[in-house]
Every structure is written in structure tokens, then in C-alpha cells.
Write a protein that holds these residues in place. Structure first.
Motif, PDB file in Angstrom:
ATOM      1  N   ASP A  39       1.732 -26.409 -42.998  1.00 41.44           N
ATOM      2  CA  ASP A  39       0.556 -26.872 -42.258  1.00 41.44           C
ATOM      3  C   ASP A  39       0.813 -26.658 -40.764  1.00 41.44           C
ATOM      4  OD1 ASP A  39      -1.784 -28.032 -41.375  1.00 41.44           O
ATOM      5  OD2 ASP A  39      -1.074 -30.089 -41.658  1.00 41.44           O
ATOM      6  N   LYS A  40       0.030 -25.776 -40.163  1.00 41.27           N
ATOM      7  CA  LYS A  40       0.257 -25.438 -38.752  1.00 41.27           C
ATOM      8  C   LYS A  40      -0.046 -26.584 -37.803  1.00 41.27           C
ATOM      9  CE  LYS A  40      -4.274 -23.363 -37.993  1.00 41.27           C
ATOM     10  NZ  LYS A  40      -4.967 -22.119 -37.680  1.00 41.27           N
ATOM     11  N   HIS A  41      -0.636 -27.676 -38.299  1.00 37.61           N
ATOM     12  CA  HIS A  41      -0.953 -28.831 -37.458  1.00 37.61           C
ATOM     13  C   HIS A  41       0.158 -29.884 -37.480  1.00 37.61           C
ATOM     14  CE1 HIS A  41      -4.897 -27.244 -36.677  1.00 37.61           C
ATOM     15  NE2 HIS A  41      -5.074 -27.066 -37.972  1.00 37.61           N
ATOM     16  N   LYS A  42       1.278 -29.544 -38.077  1.00 36.94           N
ATOM     17  CA  LYS A  42       2.422 -30.443 -38.098  1.00 36.94           C
ATOM     18  C   LYS A  42       2.947 -30.620 -36.665  1.00 36.94           C
ATOM     19  CE  LYS A  42       7.043 -30.711 -40.032  1.00 36.94           C
ATOM     20  NZ  LYS A  42       8.073 -30.014 -40.769  1.00 36.94           N
ATOM     21  N   VAL A  43       3.488 -31.815 -36.368  1.00 37.32           N
ATOM     22  CA  VAL A  43       4.017 -32.110 -35.037  1.00 37.32           C
ATOM     23  C   VAL A  43       5.538 -32.135 -35.117  1.00 37.32           C
ATOM     24  CG1 VAL A  43       4.066 -33.792 -33.175  1.00 37.32           C
ATOM     25  CG2 VAL A  43       1.964 -33.453 -34.463  1.00 37.32           C
ATOM     26  N   CYS A  44       6.198 -31.571 -34.091  1.00 33.05           N
ATOM     27  CA  CYS A  44       7.658 -31.436 -34.102  1.00 33.05           C
ATOM     28  C   CYS A  44       8.228 -31.843 -32.732  1.00 33.05           C
ATOM     29  CB  CYS A  44       8.011 -29.988 -34.423  1.00 33.05           C
ATOM     30  SG  CYS A  44       9.763 -29.609 -34.368  1.00 33.05           S
ATOM     31  N   ASP A  45       9.445 -32.366 -32.738  1.00 30.61           N
ATOM     32  CA  ASP A  45      10.112 -32.747 -31.490  1.00 30.61           C
ATOM     33  C   ASP A  45      10.668 -31.545 -30.733  1.00 30.61           C
ATOM     34  OD1 ASP A  45       9.590 -35.403 -31.994  1.00 30.61           O
ATOM     35  OD2 ASP A  45      11.509 -35.749 -32.999  1.00 30.61           O
TER      36      ASP A  45
END
Length: 91
Positions: A39-45
């Protein structure tokens, strides 16, 4: 600004071949974590801005368009000269 995977410099989008073009999918590959992102809308640090790549791409496009305009101007002049010559000395 939400730092989602699709806008990260480390994200490489997947494309599928359509009839007339390549269609961007909702998934891709993260080169930082070396995993497939479903899912390209995932959030990452580990999000990194891709602004430099975008600026370079825009400059390349503008340079190419400028060259194209110059070439079209030259072609227009050649066609205009040919039409003028045909008015004076038709076949």
C-alpha cells in the motif's frame, strides 16, 4: 505534510503494461528496507524527500521543450520559405 511511501525517494512504484500506456499500481518497492510495499499510502519513519529528483526531472523536461520549440520554429521557417518560393516560381 503526510510522509507516505509514494512520496519517498526510496520508493519505486510498480507499473503494469496496459493497452496504450503503463499504469501505476498501488504498490511498489522500498529500497531502504528492501521490501515490497503493498500500500503506497503506508507511513514510515525512514521517509526521505524526493524533491531533488523532481527538480531535475522538471529541468530536463523544460530543456527538452525548449529544444523542441526551436526545432519547430526552424521547420516553420523552412516551410514558409518553400511556400514563398512556390508563389514566385510555381512548378
Amino acid at each position: 505534510m503526510v510522509k507516505e511511501c509514494w512520496s519517498c525517494d526510496k520508493f519505486k512504484a510498480y507499473y503494469t503494461k496496459g493497452q496504450l500506456r503503463f499504469d501505476k499500481q498501488n504498490c511498489g518497492y522500498c529500497t531502504e528496507h528492501e521490501v515490497i510495499i503493498k500500500d503506497k499510502h503506508k507511513v514510515c519513519d525512514c521517509w526521505v524527500s524526493n524533491e531533488i529528483r523532481r527538480l531535475v526531472r522538471n529541468r530536463v523536461v523544460l530543456k527538452s521543450l525548449t529544444q523542441l520549440i526551436d526545432n519547430l520554429t526552424e521547420l516553420k521557417q523552412i516551410i514558409a520559405d518553400e511556400q514563398e518560393e512556390n508563389k514566385i516560381n510555381p512548378l
